[in-house]
Design a protein around this motif. Sequence first.
Motif, mmCIF file in Angstrom:
data_model
loop_
_atom_site.group_PDB
_atom_site.id
_atom_site.type_symbol
_atom_site.label_atom_id
_atom_site.label_comp_id
_atom_site.label_asym_id
_atom_site.label_seq_id
_atom_site.Cartn_x
_atom_site.Cartn_y
_atom_site.Cartn_z
ATOM 1 N N ARG A 134 0.860 -1.184 0.000
ATOM 2 C CA ARG A 134 0.000 0.000 0.000
ATOM 3 C C ARG A 134 0.894 1.231 0.000
ATOM 4 N NH1 ARG A 134 -5.179 1.899 1.520
ATOM 5 N NH2 ARG A 134 -5.004 3.934 2.491
ATOM 6 N N GLY A 135 0.952 1.899 -1.116
ATOM 7 C CA GLY A 135 1.773 3.105 -1.143
ATOM 8 C C GLY A 135 2.310 3.401 -2.535
ATOM 9 N N ASN A 136 3.287 4.319 -2.549
ATOM 10 C CA ASN A 136 3.862 4.749 -3.825
ATOM 11 C C ASN A 136 4.616 3.593 -4.472
ATOM 12 O OD1 ASN A 136 2.815 7.287 -3.468
ATOM 13 N ND2 ASN A 136 4.594 7.943 -2.252
ATOM 14 N N PHE A 137 4.523 3.551 -5.780
ATOM 15 C CA PHE A 137 5.049 2.415 -6.539
ATOM 16 C C PHE A 137 6.049 2.898 -7.581
ATOM 17 C CE2 PHE A 137 4.151 -1.381 -9.364
ATOM 18 C CZ PHE A 137 4.597 -2.314 -8.451
ATOM 19 N N GLY A 138 6.477 4.146 -7.427
ATOM 20 C CA GLY A 138 7.382 4.722 -8.423
ATOM 21 C C GLY A 138 6.606 5.276 -9.601
ATOM 22 N N ASP A 139 7.250 6.175 -10.330
ATOM 23 C CA ASP A 139 6.658 6.765 -11.538
ATOM 24 C C ASP A 139 5.291 7.381 -11.275
ATOM 25 O OD1 ASP A 139 8.745 6.305 -13.209
ATOM 26 O OD2 ASP A 139 7.956 4.383 -13.959
ATOM 27 N N GLY A 140 5.094 7.904 -10.070
ATOM 28 C CA GLY A 140 3.830 8.565 -9.748
ATOM 29 C C GLY A 140 2.668 7.610 -9.540
ATOM 30 N N LEU A 141 2.950 6.309 -9.509
ATOM 31 C CA LEU A 141 1.861 5.334 -9.296
ATOM 32 C C LEU A 141 1.621 5.114 -7.807
ATOM 33 C CD1 LEU A 141 2.861 2.670 -11.948
ATOM 34 C CD2 LEU A 141 0.930 4.253 -12.081
ATOM 35 N N TRP A 142 0.413 4.782 -7.458
ATOM 36 C CA TRP A 142 0.060 4.414 -6.086
ATOM 37 C C TRP A 142 -0.693 3.087 -6.159
ATOM 38 C CZ3 TRP A 142 -4.108 3.065 -3.158
ATOM 39 C CH2 TRP A 142 -3.970 3.153 -1.757
ATOM 40 N N VAL A 143 -0.305 2.115 -5.337
ATOM 41 C CA VAL A 143 -0.889 0.773 -5.457
ATOM 42 C C VAL A 143 -1.381 0.252 -4.105
ATOM 43 C CG1 VAL A 143 -0.380 -1.654 -5.989
ATOM 44 C CG2 VAL A 143 0.487 0.139 -7.471
ATOM 45 N N ALA A 144 -2.577 -0.341 -4.115
ATOM 46 C CA ALA A 144 -3.087 -1.099 -2.975
ATOM 47 C C ALA A 144 -3.295 -2.533 -3.436
ATOM 48 C CB ALA A 144 -4.403 -0.508 -2.488
#
Length: 266
Positions: free
Chosen positions: A32-42
Amino acid sequence: FDYKVVDLTHIHGNDSIYWPTHTGYELIYSQRGNFGDGLWVASYTLKTTEHLGTHLDAPVHFNQYSWTTHQIPIDHLVGPGVIIDVKDKVKNDLDYRVTVADIEKWEENNGRIPNGAIVIMNSGWHERYPDKKRVFNTEDPIDTKTFHFPSWHEDTVAWMVAHRTIHVLGVDTPSLDYGQSRKFPVHVLISSENICGLENVGYLDRIPASGTIISIGAMKTENGSGCPARVIALIPQGKSTSGANKQQTFLIFIVLCFIYHILLTY
Ligand SMILES: N[C@@H](CC(=O)c1ccccc1NC=O)C(=O)O
């Protein structure tokens, strides 16, 4: 799409009801959080008893030779809804068990139980969910001996097995056997007949006693004994033009054309 869709599912979460011999529910925020390249993932990990909240009991639950979750034919997880309302009976008897007379009364009002039915007791108990003390109806929700809640009588279920073809038996309480049951005869019977169970069904007052299609969205877990489920009811709205209606409309159109033609001719 001319159906009203009604959700009969309680939220699956930390407050969900489950049998005290099981372990409960845990949603781990593994990603849960930033995934690089401005992506956010849950993207989480779910650990749960299969028999959590609104859930399916696969027939293997009480019979080792019966269907596991992945073996249940998909057409057994969708069918005509038969809702047996026993709220009045339960008011005077919190250990009430649904009788054959309750089924006969339903059939007097709604016709014979259709083949492949999903038959669910509405005892009003879903209103108590998820208050454990009120759902198990005891001061000690860990001690199964103290449980008092309504469910099916084994003789009624045996009658349905002998005289009707049902695919799923459900309750708005935590078990297909009533709270004071020690030998779980309803579980044993339906399991041996490859009939699925459905427990802790919610919001049953939002659908009519008959005329709905109920669908049980449960994971196809390999060799599972059941699964938390998303249970929905479809209520036909009757506005759509069925094949028969289309034919009628066409006939009326032809007759009107014919009358118009006669009027023009004379
Ligand atoms: N069918 C119910 C009850 C149940 O699982 C159960 C009932 C009696 C004895 C044992 C049970 N389950 C496993 O411990 C449930 O799925 O929660």
